[in-house]
Design a protein around this motif. Sequence first.
Motif, PDB file in Angstrom:
ATOM      1  N   ILE A 167       4.825   7.563  -4.176  1.00  0.00           N
ATOM      2  CA  ILE A 167       4.047   8.601  -3.486  1.00  0.00           C
ATOM      3  C   ILE A 167       3.152   7.874  -2.494  1.00  0.00           C
ATOM      4  O   ILE A 167       2.200   7.196  -2.876  1.00  0.00           O
ATOM      5  CB  ILE A 167       3.215   9.446  -4.463  1.00  0.00           C
ATOM      6  N   PHE A 168       3.501   7.978  -1.235  1.00  0.00           N
ATOM      7  CA  PHE A 168       2.806   7.241  -0.180  1.00  0.00           C
ATOM      8  C   PHE A 168       1.523   7.962   0.208  1.00  0.00           C
ATOM      9  O   PHE A 168       1.529   9.165   0.482  1.00  0.00           O
ATOM     10  CB  PHE A 168       3.728   7.100   1.036  1.00  0.00           C
ATOM     11  N   LYS A 169       0.423   7.219   0.232  1.00  0.00           N
ATOM     12  CA  LYS A 169      -0.873   7.779   0.637  1.00  0.00           C
ATOM     13  C   LYS A 169      -1.005   7.630   2.154  1.00  0.00           C
ATOM     14  O   LYS A 169      -1.282   6.526   2.648  1.00  0.00           O
ATOM     15  CB  LYS A 169      -2.009   7.035  -0.075  1.00  0.00           C
TER      16      LYS A 169
ATOM     17  N   ARG B 149      -2.405  -1.352   8.023  1.00  0.00           N
ATOM     18  CA  ARG B 149      -3.364  -0.257   7.857  1.00  0.00           C
ATOM     19  C   ARG B 149      -4.764  -0.734   7.479  1.00  0.00           C
ATOM     20  O   ARG B 149      -5.723   0.032   7.537  1.00  0.00           O
ATOM     21  CB  ARG B 149      -2.820   0.780   6.873  1.00  0.00           C
TER      22      ARG B 149
ATOM     23  N   ASP C 251      -8.445  -3.324   2.782  1.00  0.00           N
ATOM     24  CA  ASP C 251      -7.116  -2.744   2.999  1.00  0.00           C
ATOM     25  C   ASP C 251      -7.183  -1.257   2.678  1.00  0.00           C
ATOM     26  O   ASP C 251      -8.144  -0.791   2.070  1.00  0.00           O
ATOM     27  CB  ASP C 251      -6.067  -3.448   2.138  1.00  0.00           C
ATOM     28  N   ASP C 252      -6.153  -0.521   3.091  1.00  0.00           N
ATOM     29  CA  ASP C 252      -6.177   0.923   2.819  1.00  0.00           C
ATOM     30  C   ASP C 252      -5.938   1.227   1.347  1.00  0.00           C
ATOM     31  O   ASP C 252      -6.656   2.022   0.760  1.00  0.00           O
ATOM     32  CB  ASP C 252      -5.189   1.689   3.729  1.00  0.00           C
ATOM     33  N   VAL C 253      -4.941   0.546   0.755  1.00  0.00           N
ATOM     34  CA  VAL C 253      -4.561   0.887  -0.622  1.00  0.00           C
ATOM     35  C   VAL C 253      -4.481  -0.364  -1.501  1.00  0.00           C
ATOM     36  O   VAL C 253      -3.858  -1.354  -1.118  1.00  0.00           O
ATOM     37  CB  VAL C 253      -3.181   1.602  -0.637  1.00  0.00           C
ATOM     38  N   LEU C 254      -5.114  -0.304  -2.684  1.00  0.00           N
ATOM     39  CA  LEU C 254      -4.885  -1.311  -3.727  1.00  0.00           C
ATOM     40  C   LEU C 254      -3.866  -0.722  -4.693  1.00  0.00           C
ATOM     41  O   LEU C 254      -4.134   0.287  -5.346  1.00  0.00           O
ATOM     42  CB  LEU C 254      -6.183  -1.635  -4.469  1.00  0.00           C
ATOM     43  N   ALA C 255      -2.680  -1.353  -4.750  1.00  0.00           N
ATOM     44  CA  ALA C 255      -1.640  -0.871  -5.664  1.00  0.00           C
ATOM     45  C   ALA C 255      -1.501  -1.889  -6.800  1.00  0.00           C
ATOM     46  O   ALA C 255      -2.357  -1.940  -7.676  1.00  0.00           O
ATOM     47  CB  ALA C 255      -0.352  -0.633  -4.891  1.00  0.00           C
ATOM     48  N   THR C 256      -0.491  -2.759  -6.762  1.00  0.00           N
ATOM     49  CA  THR C 256      -0.327  -3.744  -7.843  1.00  0.00           C
ATOM     50  C   THR C 256      -1.267  -4.941  -7.691  1.00  0.00           C
ATOM     51  O   THR C 256      -1.404  -5.742  -8.621  1.00  0.00           O
ATOM     52  CB  THR C 256       1.107  -4.295  -7.876  1.00  0.00           C
ATOM     53  N   GLY C 257      -1.852  -5.105  -6.517  1.00  0.00           N
ATOM     54  CA  GLY C 257      -2.803  -6.199  -6.292  1.00  0.00           C
ATOM     55  C   GLY C 257      -2.167  -7.496  -5.804  1.00  0.00           C
ATOM     56  O   GLY C 257      -2.879  -8.443  -5.479  1.00  0.00           O
ATOM     57  N   GLY C 258      -0.852  -7.546  -5.714  1.00  0.00           N
ATOM     58  CA  GLY C 258      -0.170  -8.771  -5.278  1.00  0.00           C
ATOM     59  C   GLY C 258      -0.554  -9.178  -3.862  1.00  0.00           C
ATOM     60  O   GLY C 258      -0.795 -10.367  -3.589  1.00  0.00           O
ATOM     61  N   THR C 259      -0.612  -8.208  -2.986  1.00  0.00           N
ATOM     62  CA  THR C 259      -0.970  -8.476  -1.592  1.00  0.00           C
ATOM     63  C   THR C 259      -2.389  -9.030  -1.501  1.00  0.00           C
ATOM     64  O   THR C 259      -2.628 -10.068  -0.865  1.00  0.00           O
ATOM     65  CB  THR C 259      -0.875  -7.174  -0.759  1.00  0.00           C
TER      66      THR C 259
ATOM     67  N   LEU D  21      -5.047   2.777  -6.566  1.00  0.00           N
ATOM     68  CA  LEU D  21      -4.110   3.430  -7.496  1.00  0.00           C
ATOM     69  C   LEU D  21      -4.283   2.731  -8.837  1.00  0.00           C
ATOM     70  O   LEU D  21      -3.599   1.759  -9.148  1.00  0.00           O
ATOM     71  CB  LEU D  21      -2.678   3.317  -6.960  1.00  0.00           C
TER      72      LEU D  21
END
Length: 171
Positions: free
Chosen positions: A21-23, A59, A119-127, A151
């Motif tokens: 689900i892309f924010k 982003r 950054d815009d989104v923190l997902a798994t944190g790898g980036t 997320l």
Amino acid sequence: MHFNIENYIRDIKDFPKQGIIFKDITPLLSDADALKETTKSLLELVPEDIDKVVGIEARGFFFGTLLAEHLNAGFVPIRKPGKLPYQTYQETYDLEYGTDTLTMHIDAIKPGERVLIHDDVLATGGTAAAVVKLIEKAGGQVVMLNFLIELSFLKGRDKLKNYPISSLLTY
Ligand code: AMP
């Protein structure tokens, strides 16, 4: 009345692939009041004494630059390989399938500089974890990582345990 930033974030199902689900923050960027309110709210979450704001392609550039301007800090872009013209530090990290690499100019951050990552989104944190390594290679001090959206169910914070994190919206 409290401004509802969430109303300007659009969920796009199955983009860029099935199950995600892309924010989408473009509705927020395109509304003058939402853009201003979001910048103001992000500024309330971060320290004032920052030398460089580091934004993650692509982003993370939008609010990263606005934050830098308000904090009287410089802005540093983190980019995919082959995009930055001068000498770079590189960091490769694991994805679900395969790996990815990020780069930063070697003279973008001076030893001892206080750095805010955005950054815009923190997902798994790898980036974000790879970006921390790039900054530390240059001798910078990561003071905080700041995100518009976290997320939390993807547990990105587990990869960034030793660093303060602030997020405007948590899902
Ligand atoms: P990660 O390394 O898993 O924390 O992924 C973070 C990067 O992927 C960020 O640069 C985000 O912009 C992007 N990203 C991951 N998940 C999403 C999502 N659901 N919506 C929008 N962007 C995302």
